[in-house]
Design a protein around this motif. Structure first.
Motif, PDB file in Angstrom:
ATOM      1  N   PHE A   1      28.848 -77.056  35.169  1.00  0.00           N
ATOM      2  CA  PHE A   1      28.224 -75.965  36.175  1.00  0.00           C
ATOM      3  C   PHE A   1      28.390 -74.725  35.171  1.00  0.00           C
ATOM      4  N   VAL A   2      29.673 -74.440  34.890  1.00  0.00           N
ATOM      5  CA  VAL A   2      30.001 -73.327  34.019  1.00  0.00           C
ATOM      6  C   VAL A   2      29.208 -73.300  32.863  1.00  0.00           C
ATOM      7  N   GLU A   3      29.067 -74.321  32.019  1.00  0.00           N
ATOM      8  CA  GLU A   3      28.119 -73.987  30.718  1.00  0.00           C
ATOM      9  C   GLU A   3      26.638 -73.809  31.300  1.00  0.00           C
ATOM     10  N   THR A   4      26.095 -74.365  32.240  1.00  0.00           N
ATOM     11  CA  THR A   4      24.774 -74.413  32.475  1.00  0.00           C
ATOM     12  C   THR A   4      24.480 -73.237  33.475  1.00  0.00           C
ATOM     13  N   GLY A   5      25.231 -72.503  34.036  1.00  0.00           N
ATOM     14  CA  GLY A   5      25.366 -71.648  35.168  1.00  0.00           C
ATOM     15  C   GLY A   5      25.946 -70.233  34.898  1.00  0.00           C
ATOM     16  N   LEU A   6      27.040 -70.219  34.130  1.00  0.00           N
ATOM     17  CA  LEU A   6      27.559 -68.888  34.146  1.00  0.00           C
ATOM     18  C   LEU A   6      27.709 -68.168  32.790  1.00  0.00           C
TER      19      LEU A   6
ATOM     20  N   THR B   1      10.612 -76.033  27.734  1.00  0.00           N
ATOM     21  CA  THR B   1      11.995 -75.249  27.374  1.00  0.00           C
ATOM     22  C   THR B   1      13.209 -75.728  28.228  1.00  0.00           C
ATOM     23  N   ILE B   2      12.891 -75.439  29.472  1.00  0.00           N
ATOM     24  CA  ILE B   2      13.915 -75.830  30.452  1.00  0.00           C
ATOM     25  C   ILE B   2      14.184 -77.273  30.323  1.00  0.00           C
ATOM     26  N   ILE B   3      13.477 -78.105  30.184  1.00  0.00           N
ATOM     27  CA  ILE B   3      13.944 -79.537  29.716  1.00  0.00           C
ATOM     28  C   ILE B   3      14.480 -79.757  28.409  1.00  0.00           C
ATOM     29  N   VAL B   4      13.776 -79.329  27.430  1.00  0.00           N
ATOM     30  CA  VAL B   4      14.090 -79.598  26.075  1.00  0.00           C
ATOM     31  C   VAL B   4      15.647 -78.848  25.763  1.00  0.00           C
ATOM     32  N   ALA B   5      15.826 -77.806  26.483  1.00  0.00           N
ATOM     33  CA  ALA B   5      16.838 -76.830  26.165  1.00  0.00           C
ATOM     34  C   ALA B   5      18.272 -77.569  26.527  1.00  0.00           C
ATOM     35  N   ARG B   6      18.076 -78.401  27.502  1.00  0.00           N
ATOM     36  CA  ARG B   6      19.250 -79.136  28.173  1.00  0.00           C
ATOM     37  C   ARG B   6      19.935 -79.997  26.976  1.00  0.00           C
ATOM     38  N   PHE B   7      19.247 -80.231  25.934  1.00  0.00           N
ATOM     39  CA  PHE B   7      19.752 -81.194  24.764  1.00  0.00           C
ATOM     40  C   PHE B   7      20.230 -80.261  23.641  1.00  0.00           C
TER      41      PHE B   7
ATOM     42  N   ILE C   1      13.817 -82.432  36.312  1.00  0.00           N
ATOM     43  CA  ILE C   1      13.634 -83.377  35.355  1.00  0.00           C
ATOM     44  C   ILE C   1      14.714 -83.272  34.114  1.00  0.00           C
ATOM     45  N   GLY C   2      15.057 -82.096  33.836  1.00  0.00           N
ATOM     46  CA  GLY C   2      16.082 -81.885  32.904  1.00  0.00           C
ATOM     47  C   GLY C   2      17.366 -82.252  33.458  1.00  0.00           C
ATOM     48  N   ALA C   3      17.678 -81.994  34.326  1.00  0.00           N
ATOM     49  CA  ALA C   3      19.088 -82.387  34.918  1.00  0.00           C
ATOM     50  C   ALA C   3      18.984 -83.955  35.033  1.00  0.00           C
ATOM     51  N   LEU C   4      17.990 -84.708  35.381  1.00  0.00           N
ATOM     52  CA  LEU C   4      18.175 -86.021  35.516  1.00  0.00           C
ATOM     53  C   LEU C   4      18.241 -86.744  33.721  1.00  0.00           C
TER      54      LEU C   4
ATOM     55  N   ALA D   1      24.544 -79.663  37.149  1.00  0.00           N
ATOM     56  CA  ALA D   1      23.473 -79.392  36.368  1.00  0.00           C
ATOM     57  C   ALA D   1      22.293 -78.719  36.912  1.00  0.00           C
ATOM     58  N   PHE D   2      21.600 -79.114  37.896  1.00  0.00           N
ATOM     59  CA  PHE D   2      20.740 -78.572  38.749  1.00  0.00           C
ATOM     60  C   PHE D   2      21.050 -77.283  39.381  1.00  0.00           C
ATOM     61  N   LEU D   3      22.359 -77.030  40.021  1.00  0.00           N
ATOM     62  CA  LEU D   3      22.685 -75.698  40.640  1.00  0.00           C
ATOM     63  C   LEU D   3      23.374 -74.767  39.540  1.00  0.00           C
ATOM     64  N   GLY D   4      23.557 -75.600  38.518  1.00  0.00           N
ATOM     65  CA  GLY D   4      23.895 -74.250  37.502  1.00  0.00           C
ATOM     66  C   GLY D   4      22.716 -73.747  36.689  1.00  0.00           C
TER      67      GLY D   4
END
Length: 241
Positions: free
Chosen positions: A46-51, A135-141, A169-172, A89-92
């Motif tokens: 959560f911290v990495e993806t949201g804060l 990019t929201i999906i690609v950026a996950r990686f 989709i990205g979180a999954l 990941a989703f909430l982040g």
């Protein structure tokens, strides 16, 4: 710690800390959480993806957690781990999107600090320019980019419906997919017999993209294509509508 022990056993090799700070070592983090490992893993995601804290071991943390569940080193069920990682990941990303939407350009006009660089924003816009809303999906990686992509989407007022679709989709694919990959490989006899050494490899592989992206950002410093508001607005117009 598993990875620390394995690395220290190699001739001529120092402690795993030589690879970078302890917070970049997924095995160190999980070990330090102790009986609260599940909660700790979820908080880090959560911290990495949201804060807006980009330098955390996202990929290696997920892979390592899945592998350790397969090894029964972690004693919680895989389905619970995957569910909570997906939610984190989703909430982040939802949180980062709201930060961007509420604070707007102020987020991207702040001066460089230890963990925030304007070059990271330019890099994020390069991905939007190349992949559009995907990019929201690609950026996950992609280390660093996965932290700032949802913020940029919020700043640029991407349609919320589109953002949520990409976010799910990205979180999954990232949160659940990488965790399941670690679990699947963790059941292979060769992996089970060499888990300590393989975790060291995972740490190395996960750190390399971070080093590469930081090197590219420092080499270019600021990308003149995306460092002006009107240029970013053009990217947003194409990618966010």
């Amino acid at each position: 710690m598993l990875a620390t022990t394995a690395l220290a056993a190699l001739p001529g090799v120092g402690p795993v800390g030589a690879l970078g700070p302890d917070f970049l070592d997924a095995d160190h983090l999980i070990s330090s959480f102790g009986t609260y490992a599940l909660l700790g893993i979820v908080i880090v995601v959560f911290v990495e993806t949201g804060l807006l804290f980009p330098l955390l071991p996202g990929d290696s943390l997920l892979f390592t957690a899945g592998a350790l569940v397969a090894q029964e080193v972690l004693d919680f069920p895989l389905w619970l781990l995957c569910l909570l990682i997906f939610l984190a990941a989703f909430l982040g990303d939802q949180t980062a999107f709201l930060i961007g939407r509420k604070l707007g350009p102020k987020v991207f006009s702040k001066p460089d600090s230890r963990f925030f660089k304007q070059a990271y924003i330019d890099q994020t816009y390069r991905y939007f320019d190349r992949y559009g809303g995907r990019t929201i999906i690609v950026a996950r990686f992609v280390p660093i980019v996965r932290t700032y992509a949802p913020v940029a989407a919020g700043v640029g007022n991407m349609r919320y419906r589109h953002f949520v679709s990409f976010n799910v989709i990205g979180a999954l694919l990232w949160g659940v997919g990488v965790t399941l990959l670690g679990y699947a490989l963790g059941t292979i006899p060769f992996v089970k017999d060499n888990i300590e050494a393989l975790l060291v490899v995972v740490v190395l592989i996960s750190v390399l993209p971070v080093v590469w992206e930081l090197w590219r950002a420092r080499r270019r410093e600021r990308d003149p294509r995306y460092d002006e508001p009107h240029e970013r607005a053009e990217v947003e117009k194409e990618a966010f509508e």
